[in-house]
Scaffold this motif. Structure first.
Motif, PDB file in Angstrom:
ATOM      1  N   UNK A 293       4.210  -3.355  11.510  1.00 45.70           N
ATOM      2  CA  UNK A 293       5.260  -3.460  11.556  1.00 45.70           C
ATOM      3  C   UNK A 293       6.459  -3.749  11.952  1.00 45.70           C
ATOM      4  N   UNK A 294       6.868  -3.029  13.090  1.00 47.49           N
ATOM      5  CA  UNK A 294       7.495  -2.869  14.131  1.00 47.49           C
ATOM      6  C   UNK A 294       7.658  -4.918  14.602  1.00 47.49           C
ATOM      7  N   UNK A 295       6.024  -5.658  14.915  1.00 53.41           N
ATOM      8  CA  UNK A 295       5.608  -6.622  15.245  1.00 53.41           C
ATOM      9  C   UNK A 295       7.038  -7.445  14.013  1.00 53.41           C
ATOM     10  N   UNK A 296       6.429  -7.870  13.467  1.00 55.70           N
ATOM     11  CA  UNK A 296       7.302  -9.028  11.940  1.00 55.70           C
ATOM     12  C   UNK A 296       9.189  -7.846  12.057  1.00 55.70           C
ATOM     13  N   UNK A 297       9.485  -7.238  12.051  1.00 59.19           N
ATOM     14  CA  UNK A 297      10.779  -6.784  12.518  1.00 59.19           C
ATOM     15  C   UNK A 297      11.523  -7.122  13.339  1.00 59.19           C
ATOM     16  N   UNK A 298      10.811  -6.840  14.211  1.00 60.04           N
ATOM     17  CA  UNK A 298      11.143  -7.958  15.544  1.00 60.04           C
ATOM     18  C   UNK A 298      11.690  -9.243  15.340  1.00 60.04           C
ATOM     19  N   UNK A 299      10.257  -9.947  15.107  1.00 60.51           N
ATOM     20  CA  UNK A 299      10.437 -11.077  14.439  1.00 60.51           C
ATOM     21  C   UNK A 299      11.202 -11.771  13.608  1.00 60.51           C
TER      22      UNK A 299
ATOM     23  N   UNK B 229      11.047 -11.167  10.721  1.00 58.58           N
ATOM     24  CA  UNK B 229      10.635 -11.253   9.333  1.00 58.58           C
ATOM     25  C   UNK B 229      11.239 -10.472   8.176  1.00 58.58           C
ATOM     26  N   UNK B 230      11.696 -11.009   7.013  1.00 61.27           N
ATOM     27  CA  UNK B 230      11.789 -10.539   6.275  1.00 61.27           C
ATOM     28  C   UNK B 230      10.805  -9.527   5.298  1.00 61.27           C
ATOM     29  N   UNK B 231      10.990  -7.776   5.241  1.00 53.96           N
ATOM     30  CA  UNK B 231      10.756  -6.657   4.733  1.00 53.96           C
ATOM     31  C   UNK B 231      11.264  -6.231   3.100  1.00 53.96           C
ATOM     32  N   UNK B 232       9.035  -7.100   3.032  1.00 53.43           N
ATOM     33  CA  UNK B 232       9.593  -6.690   1.229  1.00 53.43           C
ATOM     34  C   UNK B 232       8.815  -5.222   1.256  1.00 53.43           C
ATOM     35  N   UNK B 233       8.721  -3.987   0.355  1.00 55.55           N
ATOM     36  CA  UNK B 233       7.787  -3.312   0.048  1.00 55.55           C
ATOM     37  C   UNK B 233       7.597  -3.471  -1.961  1.00 55.55           C
ATOM     38  N   UNK B 234       6.455  -3.684  -1.956  1.00 56.55           N
ATOM     39  CA  UNK B 234       6.125  -4.232  -3.221  1.00 56.55           C
ATOM     40  C   UNK B 234       4.524  -3.388  -3.542  1.00 56.55           C
ATOM     41  N   UNK B 235       4.776  -1.862  -4.645  1.00 57.86           N
ATOM     42  CA  UNK B 235       3.014  -1.485  -4.504  1.00 57.86           C
ATOM     43  C   UNK B 235       3.374  -0.849  -5.803  1.00 57.86           C
ATOM     44  N   UNK B 236       2.407  -0.518  -6.200  1.00 59.22           N
ATOM     45  CA  UNK B 236       2.689   0.660  -7.745  1.00 59.22           C
ATOM     46  C   UNK B 236       1.756   1.773  -7.325  1.00 59.22           C
ATOM     47  N   UNK B 237       1.552   2.569  -7.672  1.00 58.18           N
ATOM     48  CA  UNK B 237      -0.037   4.164  -7.588  1.00 58.18           C
ATOM     49  C   UNK B 237      -1.132   3.476  -8.355  1.00 58.18           C
TER      50      UNK B 237
ATOM     51  N   UNK C  63       0.523  -1.418  -0.429  1.00 62.95           N
ATOM     52  CA  UNK C  63       0.223  -0.213  -0.163  1.00 62.95           C
ATOM     53  C   UNK C  63       0.951   1.054  -0.040  1.00 62.95           C
ATOM     54  N   UNK C  64       0.287   2.690   0.404  1.00 60.23           N
ATOM     55  CA  UNK C  64       1.015   3.332   0.020  1.00 60.23           C
ATOM     56  C   UNK C  64       1.985   3.627   1.457  1.00 60.23           C
ATOM     57  N   UNK C  65       2.731   4.091   1.184  1.00 57.96           N
ATOM     58  CA  UNK C  65       3.705   4.394   2.303  1.00 57.96           C
ATOM     59  C   UNK C  65       3.197   4.931   3.492  1.00 57.96           C
ATOM     60  N   UNK C  66       2.587   5.996   2.607  1.00 58.77           N
ATOM     61  CA  UNK C  66       2.207   6.854   4.040  1.00 58.77           C
ATOM     62  C   UNK C  66       1.353   6.349   4.444  1.00 58.77           C
ATOM     63  N   UNK C  67       0.566   5.367   4.557  1.00 58.13           N
ATOM     64  CA  UNK C  67       0.192   4.637   5.593  1.00 58.13           C
ATOM     65  C   UNK C  67       0.698   5.492   6.806  1.00 58.13           C
ATOM     66  N   UNK C  68       1.739   4.573   7.014  1.00 55.53           N
ATOM     67  CA  UNK C  68       2.531   4.614   8.647  1.00 55.53           C
ATOM     68  C   UNK C  68       2.678   5.562   8.773  1.00 55.53           C
TER      69      UNK C  68
END
Ligand SMILES: [Zn+2]
Length: 420
Positions: A353-359, A361-369, A338-343
């Motif tokens: 996001x923090x939960x996954x990073x603490x665990x 988990x590999x984070x990827x951003x895949x989005x198009x407007x 989704x749009x990064x601005x929602x963070x």
């Protein structure tokens, strides 16, 4: 013909445009601002000029056109004076009703009438022609508004790189000479740097990431972004994985089943999960029937964990408790789509996001407007060749001059005359 932008001249979201002639006044869109606070009443977000149009102007509104089912375009429609004729697409209406029915907010909706793609209809002295557009919302329309030899075109939200891109390509050939083009410019200015690949290129990116993942693939996206659900479903299928959706998403896809060949929970490669938080929310709202309706296609959390290498699953912030309890996140990936601005706007998304990073988990951003790239805006303007362009739905209307000739900036509340 006169145009007045009530809101949207210098912002993305909350659009509302008044178009009036000698005998008729219509509104196009009546949305909530993007930064609205759910604790406030929706009424408090009516622009003052709209409130006085409703209650003090003595004008009656001939009709209201709602372009698409995003709250920043229809979220204030429930505040219209009773008996105002409101028009929108059929699938749009079904999605708006679903949002109101399933949310904990106090939105309301008026009664509506429906229009069909490219079928003209009269609204007072105006003739309206809706055109189905490519956008991240399903069933989005632009409008040609004609009266006394003057043609105004309202683009609504649109793009040319989604799964319905052909709609934009052929639209200019269908239009008459346009005297004024009210055109969205969400990506004009600082958002021009966003990733703007096509949905089908994005599908390839998903496939790459899923292929490299040994554990479960988790994806966060909007349940009403149907193009994106199709992209994720197709990528999961190409990687020979099941697509696990929650029952709310299953319900949205079920509602839209009648409008096209879209993935749905009855398909063998799709299963439905039951996050406790979401189930409680639905029970609280009196929507238990939705839970029951999709049980036959359900999958248990324990089963999801057993088959984790073979699953792509949609997740949202409310699912953390179930994920903690049931899922082994070793070698998992979390794709944010989704749009990064929602963070910045959502503390629960930041928490996810923090939960996954603490665990680990590999984070990827895949989005198009969901909005048109500058190149597509330019190509559209070149083909339509309007006499003037009025910026709307943009934080940077002053930058339109860099890309287009004949730009006329209009401030919120300013009325301008359009002639042929
Ligand atoms: Zn939109």
């Amino acid at each position: 013909m006169k145009i007045k932008i009530h809101r949207g001249a210098r912002e993305v979201g909350g659009s509302c445009v008044e178009i009036s002639g000698k005998l008729s006044t219509i509104l196009v869109d009546l949305g909530l601002p993007l930064d609205f606070n759910r604790e406030e009443t929706t009424e408090s977000y009516l622009p003052d000029s709209v409130r006085s149009l409703f209650h003090h102007s003595g004008k009656s509104i001939t009709g209201v056109l709602l372009s698409h089912p995003h709250l920043d375009h229809y979220g204030l429609a429930g505040e219209l004076p009773p008996d105002t004729p409101v028009y929108c697409g059929r699938a749009s209406w079904d999605l708006m009703k679903a949002t109101v029915q399933f949310s904990l907010n106090n939105y309301s909706l008026p009664e509506v009438r429906h229009f069909n793609d490219r079928e003209k209809f009269k609204l007072g002295e105006f003739t309206i022609t809706p055109y189905l557009m490519d956008h991240s919302a399903f069933d989005s329309y632009s409008f040609l508004i004609s009266g006394r030899a003057v043609n105004v075109f309202y683009s609504g939200d649109f793009r040319g790189h989604g799964r319905k891109s052909r709609l934009l390509a052929k639209l200019p050939d269908l239009l008459p000479e346009i005297d004024a083009l009210l055109m969205e410019g969400t990506l004009v200015g600082n958002r021009n740097e966003e990733i703007q690949s096509s949905e089908s290129d994005l599908e390839d990116e998903f496939v790459k990431v899923i292929d490299q993942t040994q554990g479960i693939t988790l994806v966060t996206t909007a349940s009403q972004n149907i193009d994106r659900l199709v992209t994720i479903f197709r990528a999961a299928k190409r990687c020979n994985r099941l697509f696990v959706i929650d029952f709310y998403t299953a319900e949205i896809l079920d509602i839209l089943k009648q409008y096209g060949k879209l993935p749905n929970a009855e398909w063998p490669r799709i299963r439905v999960c039951y996050p406790r938080f979401l189930a409680r929310q639905f029970e609280k709202n009196g929507n238990e029937n939705i839970l029951n309706r999709h049980r036959k296609n359900g999958i248990r959390w324990t089963r999801i964990n057993e088959k984790k290498q073979k699953i792509v699953m949609l997740v949202r912030p409310g699912f953390i408790a179930d994920i903690k309890r049931f899922l082994d996140l070793d070698n998992a990936v979390w794709i944010y789509s989704m749009w990064l601005g929602y963070f910045e706007r959502s503390s629960s998304l930041r928490k996810l996001k923090s939960f996954f990073l603490e665990q680990g988990v590999n984070y990827k951003y895949l989005h198009t407007s969901g909005h048109a790239r500058i190149t597509d805006l330019k190509e559209f303007v070149r083909k339509v060749s309007p006499k003037k362009i009025i910026p709307i739905h943009s934080f940077h209307p002053e930058q339109y001059h860099e890309f287009f000739d004949n730009v006329q900036m209009v401030e919120n509340g300013e009325e301008i005359e359009i002639s042929s």
